[in-house]
Design an enzyme around this catalytic site. Structure first.
Site, PDB file in Angstrom:
ATOM      1  N   VAL A   5       3.524  -4.099  15.326  1.00  0.00           N
ATOM      2  CA  VAL A   5       4.123  -3.817  16.737  1.00  0.00           C
ATOM      3  C   VAL A   5       2.877  -3.707  17.498  1.00  0.00           C
ATOM      4  O   VAL A   5       3.204  -3.762  18.771  1.00  0.00           O
ATOM      5  CB  VAL A   5       4.518  -2.284  16.617  1.00  0.00           C
ATOM      6  CG1 VAL A   5       5.891  -2.562  15.885  1.00  0.00           C
ATOM      7  CG2 VAL A   5       3.703  -1.356  15.919  1.00  0.00           C
ATOM      8  N   GLU A   6       1.579  -3.744  17.039  1.00  0.00           N
ATOM      9  CA  GLU A   6       0.444  -4.111  17.890  1.00  0.00           C
ATOM     10  C   GLU A   6      -0.678  -4.946  17.266  1.00  0.00           C
ATOM     11  O   GLU A   6      -0.733  -5.285  16.319  1.00  0.00           O
ATOM     12  CB  GLU A   6      -0.176  -2.784  18.124  1.00  0.00           C
ATOM     13  CG  GLU A   6      -0.409  -1.871  16.886  1.00  0.00           C
ATOM     14  CD  GLU A   6      -1.022  -0.525  17.146  1.00  0.00           C
ATOM     15  OE1 GLU A   6      -0.475   0.002  18.286  1.00  0.00           O
ATOM     16  OE2 GLU A   6      -1.302   0.118  16.296  1.00  0.00           O
ATOM     17  N   GLY A  50       3.064  -4.509   8.981  1.00  0.00           N
ATOM     18  CA  GLY A  50       2.801  -3.319   9.267  1.00  0.00           C
ATOM     19  C   GLY A  50       1.638  -2.746   8.617  1.00  0.00           C
ATOM     20  O   GLY A  50       1.731  -1.512   8.114  1.00  0.00           O
ATOM     21  N   ALA A  61       9.106  -5.406  12.168  1.00  0.00           N
ATOM     22  CA  ALA A  61       9.239  -6.302  11.323  1.00  0.00           C
ATOM     23  C   ALA A  61      10.843  -6.403  10.991  1.00  0.00           C
ATOM     24  O   ALA A  61      11.466  -7.178  10.426  1.00  0.00           O
ATOM     25  CB  ALA A  61       8.487  -5.851  10.084  1.00  0.00           C
ATOM     26  N   HIS A  93      -1.363   1.539  -4.436  1.00  0.00           N
ATOM     27  CA  HIS A  93      -1.597   3.179  -4.361  1.00  0.00           C
ATOM     28  C   HIS A  93      -0.704   3.788  -5.322  1.00  0.00           C
ATOM     29  O   HIS A  93      -0.882   4.972  -5.580  1.00  0.00           O
ATOM     30  CB  HIS A  93      -1.614   3.632  -2.919  1.00  0.00           C
ATOM     31  CG  HIS A  93      -2.763   3.021  -2.092  1.00  0.00           C
ATOM     32  ND1 HIS A  93      -2.670   2.835  -0.804  1.00  0.00           N
ATOM     33  CD2 HIS A  93      -3.942   2.677  -2.418  1.00  0.00           C
ATOM     34  CE1 HIS A  93      -3.589   2.212  -0.350  1.00  0.00           C
ATOM     35  NE2 HIS A  93      -4.627   2.253  -1.212  1.00  0.00           N
ATOM     36  N   GLN A 125       0.938  -1.209  -0.008  1.00  0.00           N
ATOM     37  CA  GLN A 125       0.019  -0.098   0.027  1.00  0.00           C
ATOM     38  C   GLN A 125       0.998   1.028   0.011  1.00  0.00           C
ATOM     39  O   GLN A 125       0.320   2.309   0.031  1.00  0.00           O
ATOM     40  CB  GLN A 125      -0.824   0.158   1.304  1.00  0.00           C
ATOM     41  CG  GLN A 125      -1.909  -1.044   1.548  1.00  0.00           C
ATOM     42  CD  GLN A 125      -2.369  -1.042   2.667  1.00  0.00           C
ATOM     43  OE1 GLN A 125      -1.898  -1.959   3.623  1.00  0.00           O
ATOM     44  NE2 GLN A 125      -3.338  -0.563   3.091  1.00  0.00           N
ATOM     45  N   CYS A 181      -3.356  13.207 -22.003  1.00  0.00           N
ATOM     46  CA  CYS A 181      -3.070  11.947 -22.746  1.00  0.00           C
ATOM     47  C   CYS A 181      -2.832  10.856 -22.219  1.00  0.00           C
ATOM     48  O   CYS A 181      -2.809  10.906 -20.797  1.00  0.00           O
ATOM     49  CB  CYS A 181      -1.896  12.439 -24.025  1.00  0.00           C
ATOM     50  SG  CYS A 181      -0.319  12.562 -23.436  1.00  0.00           S
ATOM     51  N   ASP A 233       6.287   4.658  -1.586  1.00  0.00           N
ATOM     52  CA  ASP A 233       7.562   5.053  -1.211  1.00  0.00           C
ATOM     53  C   ASP A 233       8.817   4.682  -1.952  1.00  0.00           C
ATOM     54  O   ASP A 233       9.790   5.029  -2.234  1.00  0.00           O
ATOM     55  CB  ASP A 233       7.928   5.257   0.107  1.00  0.00           C
ATOM     56  CG  ASP A 233       7.992   3.678   0.759  1.00  0.00           C
ATOM     57  OD1 ASP A 233       8.159   2.901   0.179  1.00  0.00           O
ATOM     58  OD2 ASP A 233       7.183   3.973   1.856  1.00  0.00           O
TER      59      ASP A 233
HETATM   60 ZN   LIG Z   1       0.139  14.379 -22.419  1.00  0.00          ZN
END
Ligand SMILES: [Zn+2]
Length: 242
Positions: A214-215, A187, A231, A120, A102, A131, A105
């Protein structure tokens, strides 16, 4: 975490025939990537959730690009952690088949993973607003980038609030979920749809789900094993048992 649980998990992983990993903000947080949720949810005086929308971009593309450029600069400074690198190593050794993330980065790819589905999108990817051009930036955006083909505005190729997920990516994601006999959920709080349903699909198809967090999460009650902790620590410990 006790060594018996770790050995048990290592055994499930080594016996797995088609292993996938589903990752969320928690794995990036261990690399100090801001999550833009909770107390991290503000940039200057803007609520992050109100900038990541098609209407914000239509109203003020300069402002939205300024925010993305700032985030690109932050992420360029962050490094993949040992959870990312362990997953990349497992892919290389043929233990892990796919990462579904998800996160936007790009840290999985930077760690060396090649089989990555980014639900995402990707913070460095761009697409034209007019375009079909798709591209990538190799440095933080300076102003509003323009399409090299038609000269229109480019936008970040990420999924904004109120937008649907990329159809081709989702078809691949569902195929992986149905194929997996073991899924590592790392995570992610398992609250945001449709990702929240991914582990359930694996279970419905007869696979096992191992949660690393972690939880405790809403998912913890239904998973086969919940591994508590970072992790970046638990995955290398399991790796040493494989
Ligand atoms: Zn374009």
């Amino acid at each position: 975490m006790d060594s018996e649980t770790l050995s048990h998990v290592a055994q499930i992983i080594s016996e797995s025939e088609y292993l996938i990993a589903l990752t969320g903000a928690g794995i990036s947080k261990e690399s100090n990537v801001p999550t833009f949720r909770g107390e991290d949810g503000m940039w200057r005086n803007y609520n992050a959730m109100e900038l990541a929308t098609p209407s914000a971009f239509a109203r003020n593309p300069e402002l939205v690009w300024e925010w993305y450029s700032w985030r690109q600069g932050l992420i360029a400074e962050c490094k993949p952690n040992r959870a990312h690198s362990t997953l990349a190593k497992w892919e290389e050794r043929g233990i892990l088949n796919y990462v579904i993330t998800q996160n936007v980065d790009g840290l999985h790819r930077r760690a060396g993973s090649a089989n990555v589905l980014e639900v995402h999108g990707d913070l460095w990817a761009t697409k034209c607003t007019e375009c079909s051009h798709h591209g990538r930036l190799d440095a933080p955006a300076d102003g509003v980038p323009k399409c090299p083909e038609c000269g229109s505005k480019l936008r970040p190729d990420v999924v904004w609030f109120g937008e649907s997920l990329d159809r081709d990516v989702m078809m691949s994601v569902y195929a992986e979920l149905e194929r997996a006999d073991v899924c590592l959920v790392i995570g992610t709080s398992a609250l945001v749809q449709p990702a929240a349903s991914f582990p359930l699909i694996v279970k419905q198809c007869g696979g096992k789900v191992l949660e690393f967090n972690v939880e405790e999460t809403p998912l913890s009650r239904i998973v086969d094993v919940h591994l508590s902790g970072r992790a970046g620590e638990t995955l290398p410990r399991i790796d040493s048992l494989l």
